[in-house]
Design a protein around this motif. Sequence first.
Motif, PDB file in Angstrom:
ATOM      1  N   CYS A   1      33.148  35.906  30.577  1.00  0.00           N
ATOM      2  CA  CYS A   1      32.098  34.887  30.493  1.00  0.00           C
ATOM      3  C   CYS A   1      32.168  34.202  29.138  1.00  0.00           C
ATOM      4  O   CYS A   1      32.298  34.874  28.103  1.00  0.00           O
ATOM      5  CB  CYS A   1      30.735  35.546  30.708  1.00  0.00           C
ATOM      6  SG  CYS A   1      29.328  34.412  30.705  1.00  0.00           S
TER       7      CYS A   1
ATOM      8  N   SER B   1      26.106  30.709  35.342  1.00  0.00           N
ATOM      9  CA  SER B   1      25.936  32.095  35.770  1.00  0.00           C
ATOM     10  C   SER B   1      24.674  32.232  36.612  1.00  0.00           C
ATOM     11  O   SER B   1      23.623  31.683  36.271  1.00  0.00           O
ATOM     12  CB  SER B   1      25.811  33.001  34.543  1.00  0.00           C
ATOM     13  OG  SER B   1      25.413  34.308  34.931  1.00  0.00           O
TER      14      SER B   1
ATOM     15  N   GLY C   1      30.372  42.444  34.740  1.00  0.00           N
ATOM     16  CA  GLY C   1      30.676  41.196  35.422  1.00  0.00           C
ATOM     17  C   GLY C   1      31.998  40.596  34.980  1.00  0.00           C
ATOM     18  O   GLY C   1      32.745  41.192  34.192  1.00  0.00           O
ATOM     19  N   PRO C   2      32.305  39.377  35.437  1.00  0.00           N
ATOM     20  CA  PRO C   2      33.551  38.719  35.049  1.00  0.00           C
ATOM     21  C   PRO C   2      33.532  38.300  33.579  1.00  0.00           C
ATOM     22  O   PRO C   2      32.485  38.336  32.920  1.00  0.00           O
ATOM     23  CB  PRO C   2      33.582  37.467  35.956  1.00  0.00           C
ATOM     24  CG  PRO C   2      32.514  37.670  36.975  1.00  0.00           C
ATOM     25  CD  PRO C   2      31.510  38.587  36.373  1.00  0.00           C
TER      26      PRO C   2
ATOM     27  N   VAL D   1      35.329  36.019  41.275  1.00  0.00           N
ATOM     28  CA  VAL D   1      35.228  35.070  40.162  1.00  0.00           C
ATOM     29  C   VAL D   1      36.015  35.618  38.981  1.00  0.00           C
ATOM     30  O   VAL D   1      35.869  36.790  38.618  1.00  0.00           O
ATOM     31  CB  VAL D   1      33.749  34.839  39.756  1.00  0.00           C
ATOM     32  CG1 VAL D   1      33.662  34.046  38.451  1.00  0.00           C
ATOM     33  CG2 VAL D   1      32.999  34.106  40.855  1.00  0.00           C
ATOM     34  N   ASP D   2      36.847  34.765  38.380  1.00  0.00           N
ATOM     35  CA  ASP D   2      37.666  35.181  37.238  1.00  0.00           C
ATOM     36  C   ASP D   2      37.050  34.801  35.900  1.00  0.00           C
ATOM     37  O   ASP D   2      37.307  35.452  34.888  1.00  0.00           O
ATOM     38  CB  ASP D   2      39.053  34.548  37.346  1.00  0.00           C
ATOM     39  CG  ASP D   2      39.758  34.951  38.627  1.00  0.00           C
ATOM     40  OD1 ASP D   2      40.023  36.154  38.787  1.00  0.00           O
ATOM     41  OD2 ASP D   2      40.015  34.069  39.472  1.00  0.00           O
ATOM     42  N   LEU D   3      36.266  33.730  35.863  1.00  0.00           N
ATOM     43  CA  LEU D   3      35.674  33.259  34.610  1.00  0.00           C
ATOM     44  C   LEU D   3      34.339  32.600  34.903  1.00  0.00           C
ATOM     45  O   LEU D   3      34.233  31.780  35.825  1.00  0.00           O
ATOM     46  CB  LEU D   3      36.603  32.254  33.923  1.00  0.00           C
ATOM     47  CG  LEU D   3      36.091  31.612  32.625  1.00  0.00           C
ATOM     48  CD1 LEU D   3      35.966  32.656  31.523  1.00  0.00           C
ATOM     49  CD2 LEU D   3      37.002  30.470  32.189  1.00  0.00           C
TER      50      LEU D   3
ATOM     51  N   ARG E   1      28.501  42.638  38.712  1.00  0.00           N
ATOM     52  CA  ARG E   1      29.679  43.442  39.054  1.00  0.00           C
ATOM     53  C   ARG E   1      30.309  42.953  40.360  1.00  0.00           C
ATOM     54  O   ARG E   1      31.545  42.901  40.480  1.00  0.00           O
ATOM     55  CB  ARG E   1      29.308  44.913  39.157  1.00  0.00           C
ATOM     56  CG  ARG E   1      30.493  45.831  39.418  1.00  0.00           C
ATOM     57  CD  ARG E   1      30.073  47.296  39.384  1.00  0.00           C
ATOM     58  NE  ARG E   1      29.663  47.703  38.056  1.00  0.00           N
ATOM     59  CZ  ARG E   1      30.502  48.090  37.096  1.00  0.00           C
ATOM     60  NH1 ARG E   1      31.816  48.105  37.325  1.00  0.00           N
ATOM     61  NH2 ARG E   1      30.046  48.461  35.922  1.00  0.00           N
TER      62      ARG E   1
ATOM     63  N   HIS F   1      26.927  39.847  30.983  1.00  0.00           N
ATOM     64  CA  HIS F   1      27.990  40.121  31.955  1.00  0.00           C
ATOM     65  C   HIS F   1      28.863  41.284  31.503  1.00  0.00           C
ATOM     66  O   HIS F   1      29.288  42.115  32.320  1.00  0.00           O
ATOM     67  CB  HIS F   1      28.823  38.861  32.189  1.00  0.00           C
ATOM     68  CG  HIS F   1      28.236  37.948  33.226  1.00  0.00           C
ATOM     69  ND1 HIS F   1      28.404  38.156  34.575  1.00  0.00           N
ATOM     70  CD2 HIS F   1      27.456  36.849  33.113  1.00  0.00           C
ATOM     71  CE1 HIS F   1      27.764  37.219  35.253  1.00  0.00           C
ATOM     72  NE2 HIS F   1      27.177  36.403  34.384  1.00  0.00           N
TER      73      HIS F   1
ATOM     74  N   ARG G   1      38.807  33.636  48.263  1.00  0.00           N
ATOM     75  CA  ARG G   1      39.468  34.778  47.614  1.00  0.00           C
ATOM     76  C   ARG G   1      40.144  35.694  48.633  1.00  0.00           C
ATOM     77  O   ARG G   1      41.233  36.223  48.377  1.00  0.00           O
ATOM     78  CB  ARG G   1      38.451  35.528  46.762  1.00  0.00           C
ATOM     79  CG  ARG G   1      38.946  36.782  46.053  1.00  0.00           C
ATOM     80  CD  ARG G   1      40.220  36.608  45.229  1.00  0.00           C
ATOM     81  NE  ARG G   1      40.199  35.610  44.222  1.00  0.00           N
ATOM     82  CZ  ARG G   1      39.852  35.790  42.943  1.00  0.00           C
ATOM     83  NH1 ARG G   1      39.448  36.978  42.541  1.00  0.00           N
ATOM     84  NH2 ARG G   1      39.916  34.790  42.088  1.00  0.00           N
TER      85      ARG G   1
ATOM     86  N   ARG H   1      32.908  40.086  40.197  1.00  0.00           N
ATOM     87  CA  ARG H   1      34.275  40.333  39.714  1.00  0.00           C
ATOM     88  C   ARG H   1      35.292  40.277  40.845  1.00  0.00           C
ATOM     89  O   ARG H   1      36.475  40.026  40.610  1.00  0.00           O
ATOM     90  CB  ARG H   1      34.361  41.680  39.016  1.00  0.00           C
ATOM     91  CG  ARG H   1      33.657  41.726  37.687  1.00  0.00           C
ATOM     92  CD  ARG H   1      33.963  42.979  36.925  1.00  0.00           C
ATOM     93  NE  ARG H   1      35.382  43.080  36.577  1.00  0.00           N
ATOM     94  CZ  ARG H   1      35.866  43.996  35.747  1.00  0.00           C
ATOM     95  NH1 ARG H   1      35.048  44.874  35.189  1.00  0.00           N
ATOM     96  NH2 ARG H   1      37.147  44.044  35.473  1.00  0.00           N
TER      97      ARG H   1
END
Length: 377
Positions: A160, A120, A157-158, A138-140, A132, A152, A107, A135
């Motif tokens: 999910c 996850s 979080g991202p 990770v996008d998904l 958190r 999430h 990234r 994020r």
Amino acid sequence: MKPLKVAIFAGEVSGDHLAGALMAAMNRARGIRWRGVGGDTMLGEGLAPVFAMEAIEVNGFDAIVKRLPHLLARIREAADAVIADPPDVLVIVDAPEFTHRVARRVRRALPHLPIVDFVSPTVWAWRPGRARAMRAYVDLVLALFPFEPAVHAKLGGPACVYVGHPLFEAMQRPAPPSGEALLVLPGSRRGEIERLMPVFGQAAAAAAGEREIQVLAVPHRRAQIEALAADWPVAPRIVSGPNAKAETFGAARAALAASGTVTLELAAARVPMVVAYRLDGIGRLIKALHPVLPIVKAPSMVLTNIVIGRNEIPAFLDDEGTPEALAAALRPLLADEAARMAQQATFDAFHGAMAVDGSPGENAARAILDFLAARSG
């Protein structure tokens, strides 16, 4: 349509199986060029390896410390391979100590590369701040449990998506088994087996009566389990091998199990159960500190209870799990139809929550392809 370039990294055998099912489903949908790290299942689906998965497989904290320079070098090598030949998407599969470090390095170098995490981390059980933090790289997230998307979202979080759990898919039964044995599952790790076998032996002998006691042994721990079972008040039948799980689950009237993913399989197979666990020294220290420094956030140590949101499956942690307490919880599941039906109602709720259309691999593949299509406009 030109082939999709996918970098995919798994760090252990369970991740290899998950990723292999995902790869098979994506291969059926369109042409894919795969590169990354995985085992035999992934290689069979066309993975071009950056290096062998065995290079990063370690067991235990001591092994990680001893091999740390080597492991850090493999993390850099994996990330550099992605950066040197950017794919259309990076998929990381479980093993967060390896895969998340690769994702963070990628990234930083390729900030616009889509990154998908298949499985996850257990942010709902401990260290919730990880959600958190994810994020940033990770996008998904493709989740194995139906409650994880909401977790999430709550923790920041991202995005999910729940895709289903392969162990539930493999073990689910529409009706309870018709066997009469008491099944004992003492775990798969040397330490937990050593701590649980003596108390499980006493509890099983007190609860079983004239019923046969069967012990499901993972093959690489069979000798240890046989040695510890020699001291049991009643000699059990020890079963291991490729078909052992199906055999023992089908023969079981109830089970006494160590906490872990096997409780998910028991619920999928509708085997009534009592669950227990004995902590090691570090676990007892965490437990002692919990009132002032809450580290563990899970509402139960039984996955079925977490999925349905109620503590219906009896669970005994550490010194709570005396032989007398375990035997008292087991006896109704062996002889009392009302108690057995209550657990079957719990399993009904569990099956309803876990059910998905299609297989986890197919759902994960569809989620990734839909995600990429949405990003490309």
